[in-house]
Design a protein around this motif. Sequence first.
Motif, PDB file in Angstrom:
ATOM      1  N   UNK A   1       0.768  -1.330  -0.061  1.00 28.97           N
ATOM      2  CA  UNK A   1      -0.230   0.056   0.041  1.00 28.97           C
ATOM      3  C   UNK A   1       0.985   1.175  -0.087  1.00 28.97           C
ATOM      4  N   UNK A   2       0.739   2.117  -0.695  1.00 30.52           N
ATOM      5  CA  UNK A   2       1.641   3.384  -0.906  1.00 30.52           C
ATOM      6  C   UNK A   2       1.421   4.302   0.479  1.00 30.52           C
ATOM      7  N   UNK A   3       0.205   4.182   1.314  1.00 29.61           N
ATOM      8  CA  UNK A   3       0.320   5.182   2.558  1.00 29.61           C
ATOM      9  C   UNK A   3       0.454   4.162   3.803  1.00 29.61           C
ATOM     10  N   UNK A   4       1.713   4.446   4.372  1.00 33.58           N
ATOM     11  CA  UNK A   4       2.011   3.622   5.479  1.00 33.58           C
ATOM     12  C   UNK A   4       1.135   3.871   6.698  1.00 33.58           C
ATOM     13  N   UNK A   5       0.476   5.086   6.879  1.00 33.40           N
ATOM     14  CA  UNK A   5      -0.387   5.428   7.976  1.00 33.40           C
ATOM     15  C   UNK A   5      -1.710   5.046   7.866  1.00 33.40           C
ATOM     16  N   UNK A   6      -2.339   4.444   6.833  1.00 33.82           N
ATOM     17  CA  UNK A   6      -3.841   3.999   6.583  1.00 33.82           C
ATOM     18  C   UNK A   6      -3.767   2.720   6.472  1.00 33.82           C
TER      19      UNK A   6
END
Length: 69
Positions: free
Chosen positions: A8-13
């Motif tokens: 996933x590109x967004x680590x925080x989601x």
Amino acid sequence: MIFKVFYQENFSQVPVRENTKTIYIEGENEADVRKKLADRHYNIEFVTPITGDHLLYEQQKENFKVENV
């Protein structure tokens, strides 16, 4: 060896299957691949080596491109 990385590109989601992307990376082992991608801050879900018939199958896909990291 070539590895297929699901991420996933967004680590925080929270990971959502529909947002999963893949890239192909050359490396010595899974740890080497994860180290090479550490600066991209991807949320890596799975890293799998691809060889033999599986590699031939993946190479036939139009989006097959081994990234240089």
